[in-house]
Write an enzyme that holds these catalytic residues in place. Sequence first.
Site, PDB file in Angstrom:
ATOM      1  N   SER A 143      28.693  40.488  32.157  1.00  0.00           N
ATOM      2  CA  SER A 143      28.462  41.518  33.163  1.00  0.00           C
ATOM      3  C   SER A 143      29.246  42.780  32.791  1.00  0.00           C
ATOM      4  CB  SER A 143      28.836  40.976  34.546  1.00  0.00           C
ATOM      5  OG  SER A 143      28.415  41.836  35.572  1.00  0.00           O
ATOM      6  N   ASP A 170      24.772  38.892  29.431  1.00  0.00           N
ATOM      7  CA  ASP A 170      24.159  39.702  30.484  1.00  0.00           C
ATOM      8  C   ASP A 170      25.006  40.947  30.783  1.00  0.00           C
ATOM      9  OD1 ASP A 170      21.721  39.755  31.731  1.00  0.00           O
ATOM     10  OD2 ASP A 170      22.357  38.699  33.536  1.00  0.00           O
ATOM     11  N   HIS A 246      22.025  36.102  36.923  1.00  0.00           N
ATOM     12  CA  HIS A 246      23.155  36.787  36.313  1.00  0.00           C
ATOM     13  C   HIS A 246      24.453  35.984  36.375  1.00  0.00           C
ATOM     14  CE1 HIS A 246      25.386  40.308  34.997  1.00  0.00           C
ATOM     15  NE2 HIS A 246      26.161  40.256  36.067  1.00  0.00           N
TER      16      HIS A 246
END
Length: 319
Positions: A143, A170, A246
């Site tokens: 992230s 991600d 996610h």
Amino acid sequence: MSSSSTRSLATNVFDTGNYSTSLLRVESATVASCNSTNSTPLPPPKPLLIGMPSDDAGGEFPVLILLHGYVLLNSFYSQLILHVASHGFIVIAPQLYNVAGPDATAEITSAAAITNWLSEGLGHFLPPHVRPNLSKLALAGHSRGGKAAFALALKKGATTLKYSALIGVDPVDGMDKGKQTPPPVLTYIPHSFDLGMPVMVIGSGLGEIKKNPLFPPCAPKGVNHKDFFNECRTPACHFVVKDYGHLDMLDDDTKGIRGKATYCLCKNGKSREPMRRSIGGIIVAFMKAYLDGDITDLMAIRKGQETAPAEFETVEFLE
């Protein structure tokens, strides 16, 4: 410091590896200074969670630094950390902050400081027969931690050690194209990242989808894995895990208010284990290929000869 251990089960990269593992917590310099003496090892700049092959395994192992996602705890990645460690890697997961605003500069600086600490400090906290091979050092982030990892690899932070491989799990660079958080990493110029190392970008199939109308998607279009991979140069690879979200690589049970929030903020798959094992497996395969020179598993996954627990909707390589 505290530790826990687990026994290895299998050799497939998507399963637990051949090494028994332990998980070690190391306090930061701020906490450790209260009880320090002249003989106390140099503590790290930030608290660390270290996953490693157990003492009885012995040997020299490549090292992976794993940067956590926005306002997440490093402990939420414990199962992923142990999965990777069980295949013969030392995984360093710092807690970069507890509270953070939109600017990621401080966490990039902290990640650089942790990298610089490794040469002098890491060995003092490991069992005597577990030795880090810092000439085989990989950097990963999830992230916003993925954004920080790319920023660090792009030399937006000064490090004394050289990274040999980069992994974005991600990665996210803000809310939308034109709404990047500082410091911006994406340039929107294809193949503009001058990284000088192999790169793997992992995406989630559900990351672009809103969980509910009150919150934006967790990996919005325009600032997500697709955009990061588009700016990579060779050698690079891109995997997207279908039907998972996610945060689906986190532990099965993430506790506390933050832990409960991980189930509410992002669109999720049916369970976390398949996504986590799939990501753990391709991380292991990628590091075996580019740190150890063994491309067997990565090529088998690419050709569909080694099947992940979750389906990859995208598998692409830049060569």
